[in-house]
Write a protein that holds these residues in place. Structure first.
Motif, mmCIF file in Angstrom:
data_model
loop_
_atom_site.group_PDB
_atom_site.id
_atom_site.type_symbol
_atom_site.label_atom_id
_atom_site.label_comp_id
_atom_site.label_asym_id
_atom_site.label_seq_id
_atom_site.Cartn_x
_atom_site.Cartn_y
_atom_site.Cartn_z
ATOM 1 N N PRO A 26 0.754 -1.207 -0.096
ATOM 2 C CA PRO A 26 0.117 0.111 0.124
ATOM 3 C C PRO A 26 1.082 1.426 0.035
ATOM 4 C CG PRO A 26 -1.141 -1.701 1.606
ATOM 5 C CD PRO A 26 0.270 -2.272 0.970
ATOM 6 N N VAL A 27 1.932 1.224 0.770
ATOM 7 C CA VAL A 27 2.846 2.384 0.582
ATOM 8 C C VAL A 27 3.320 2.647 -0.970
ATOM 9 C CG1 VAL A 27 5.053 3.418 1.362
ATOM 10 C CG2 VAL A 27 3.788 1.850 2.971
ATOM 11 N N VAL A 28 3.664 1.724 -1.686
ATOM 12 C CA VAL A 28 4.244 1.821 -2.811
ATOM 13 C C VAL A 28 3.107 2.280 -3.889
ATOM 14 C CG1 VAL A 28 5.446 0.700 -4.868
ATOM 15 C CG2 VAL A 28 6.110 0.265 -2.443
ATOM 16 N N VAL A 83 0.613 -3.390 -12.738
ATOM 17 C CA VAL A 83 0.804 -4.589 -11.597
ATOM 18 C C VAL A 83 2.066 -4.300 -10.704
ATOM 19 C CG1 VAL A 83 1.081 -7.040 -11.255
ATOM 20 C CG2 VAL A 83 -0.087 -6.138 -13.334
ATOM 21 N N LEU A 84 1.559 -4.045 -9.438
ATOM 22 C CA LEU A 84 2.527 -3.783 -8.515
ATOM 23 C C LEU A 84 2.670 -5.247 -7.637
ATOM 24 C CD1 LEU A 84 3.960 -1.795 -6.712
ATOM 25 C CD2 LEU A 84 1.796 -1.452 -5.535
ATOM 26 N N THR A 85 4.038 -5.398 -7.689
ATOM 27 C CA THR A 85 4.300 -6.730 -7.116
ATOM 28 C C THR A 85 5.658 -6.718 -6.181
ATOM 29 O OG1 THR A 85 4.850 -9.173 -7.360
ATOM 30 C CG2 THR A 85 5.852 -7.411 -9.112
ATOM 31 N N PRO A 86 5.635 -7.540 -5.150
ATOM 32 C CA PRO A 86 6.700 -7.776 -4.510
ATOM 33 C C PRO A 86 7.509 -8.971 -4.916
ATOM 34 C CG PRO A 86 4.984 -8.536 -3.223
ATOM 35 C CD PRO A 86 4.290 -7.999 -4.385
ATOM 36 N N GLU A 87 8.569 -9.041 -4.414
ATOM 37 C CA GLU A 87 9.295 -10.306 -4.567
ATOM 38 C C GLU A 87 9.489 -11.360 -3.544
ATOM 39 O OE1 GLU A 87 13.723 -11.797 -5.744
ATOM 40 O OE2 GLU A 87 12.974 -10.362 -6.914
ATOM 41 N N PHE A 148 11.970 -0.755 -6.782
ATOM 42 C CA PHE A 148 12.490 -0.117 -5.588
ATOM 43 C C PHE A 148 13.324 -1.401 -4.813
ATOM 44 C CE2 PHE A 148 8.587 2.426 -6.222
ATOM 45 C CZ PHE A 148 9.052 3.553 -5.832
ATOM 46 N N HIS A 149 14.627 -0.897 -4.714
ATOM 47 C CA HIS A 149 15.612 -1.860 -3.929
ATOM 48 C C HIS A 149 15.467 -1.290 -2.719
ATOM 49 C CE1 HIS A 149 16.970 -3.232 -7.895
ATOM 50 N NE2 HIS A 149 16.909 -1.989 -8.387
ATOM 51 N N ASN A 150 15.441 -2.323 -1.744
ATOM 52 C CA ASN A 150 15.411 -2.032 -0.219
ATOM 53 C C ASN A 150 14.444 -0.989 0.032
ATOM 54 O OD1 ASN A 150 17.666 -3.682 0.383
ATOM 55 N ND2 ASN A 150 19.171 -2.133 -0.248
ATOM 56 N N ALA A 151 13.215 -1.541 -0.408
ATOM 57 C CA ALA A 151 12.111 -0.501 -0.297
ATOM 58 C C ALA A 151 11.764 0.246 0.977
ATOM 59 C CB ALA A 151 10.849 -1.310 -0.953
ATOM 60 N N GLY A 152 11.798 -0.531 2.003
ATOM 61 C CA GLY A 152 11.543 0.061 3.352
ATOM 62 C C GLY A 152 12.341 1.247 3.830
ATOM 63 N N ALA A 153 13.629 1.266 3.358
ATOM 64 C CA ALA A 153 14.408 2.524 3.337
ATOM 65 C C ALA A 153 14.172 3.559 2.339
ATOM 66 C CB ALA A 153 15.962 1.789 3.346
ATOM 67 N N PHE A 155 11.391 4.908 1.547
ATOM 68 C CA PHE A 155 10.358 5.790 2.092
ATOM 69 C C PHE A 155 10.392 6.122 3.531
ATOM 70 C CE2 PHE A 155 8.686 3.418 -1.480
ATOM 71 C CZ PHE A 155 8.084 4.115 -2.158
ATOM 72 N N ASP A 156 10.138 7.473 4.044
ATOM 73 C CA ASP A 156 10.110 7.658 5.233
ATOM 74 C C ASP A 156 8.727 7.044 5.970
ATOM 75 O OD1 ASP A 156 7.822 9.378 4.905
ATOM 76 O OD2 ASP A 156 9.357 11.101 4.673
ATOM 77 N N ASP A 157 8.523 7.552 7.316
ATOM 78 C CA ASP A 157 7.453 6.971 8.117
ATOM 79 C C ASP A 157 6.093 7.440 7.686
ATOM 80 O OD1 ASP A 157 9.292 5.689 9.726
ATOM 81 O OD2 ASP A 157 9.508 7.109 11.288
ATOM 82 N N GLU A 158 6.041 8.440 6.966
ATOM 83 C CA GLU A 158 4.726 9.052 6.338
ATOM 84 C C GLU A 158 4.564 8.686 4.958
ATOM 85 O OE1 GLU A 158 2.914 11.153 8.204
ATOM 86 O OE2 GLU A 158 4.584 10.914 9.957
#
Length: 196
Positions: A26-28, A83-87, A148-153, A155-158
């Motif tokens: 949902p963030v992406v 299509v939005l997909t994780p791996e 997005f490589h290392n996707a969590g890093a 994006f910020d907390d918002e």
């Protein structure tokens, strides 16, 4: 005097492909939808696999018919898809595969853009697998992707990108290609039905 007719916006369905608890999708997706909604040449709707209860067997049942009826029109009405997909384990999620497999004609002769996220690989192995699947369904995937490589890093907390310049530029290129393919294929199908 310019008599050129402005084409109707391309109907694009964004498919959010992860249904795992605690998913990052949902963030992406929110970021992506912001890029899509900034464009006047795209009308967007969303299909989220986490909101669809398609069974994993193809046995006829009232539940399966109801689940399919809730999503098939959104896929059928689309001129194109993102299509939005994780791996997961070097590929894409089972829920996304199930959604794809429950439908066939809905994908035919339409372009598919791919956005991926993950760890070091950024979901690119999932993208390559999806290219093969969509080719089998007579869909065409656009060349450029957003990853997005290392996707969590990233994006910020918002949920905002820390450095949006690269992803925003990649999204513009990908969406430009999607609109070109989607418009070309829509015009071609208006003149002659696709033969599979």
């Amino acid at each position: 005097m310019n008599t050129e007719i402005t084409p109707a916006p391309l109907n694009v369905t964004v498919v959010v492909g992860s249904n795992r608890h605690g998913r990052f999708g949902p963030v992406v997706a929110d970021w992506l939808l912001g890029r899509v909604r900034d464009r006047g040449d795209i009308a967007v709707q969303v299909v989220d696999v986490a909101e669809i209860d398609l069974p994993t067997t193809f046995a006829p049942s009232p539940e399966a018919a109801a689940a399919r009826a809730s999503v098939a029109p959104k896929l059928a009405e689309a001129d194109a898809f993102v299509v939005l997909t994780p791996e997961y384990n070097h590929s894409y999620p089972a829920g996304l595969k199930n959604l794809i497999d429950w439908h066939f004609t809905e994908w035919q002769a339409k372009p598919v853009a791919l956005v991926s996220y993950g760890g070091l690989a950024g979901g690119l192995r999932a993208v390559e697998h999806l290219r093969q699947v969509f080719a089998e369904l007579h869909a065409v995937t656009v060349r450029d992707t957003v990853s997005f490589h290392n996707a969590g890093a990233s994006f910020d907390d918002e949920g905002r990108l820390r450095d949006p310049s690269g992803p925003d530029a990649a999204a513009k290129t990908m969406l430009d290609q999607l609109v070109w393919w989607g418009s070309a294929l829509r015009e071609a199908k208006d003149k002659r039905p696709y033969a599979s």
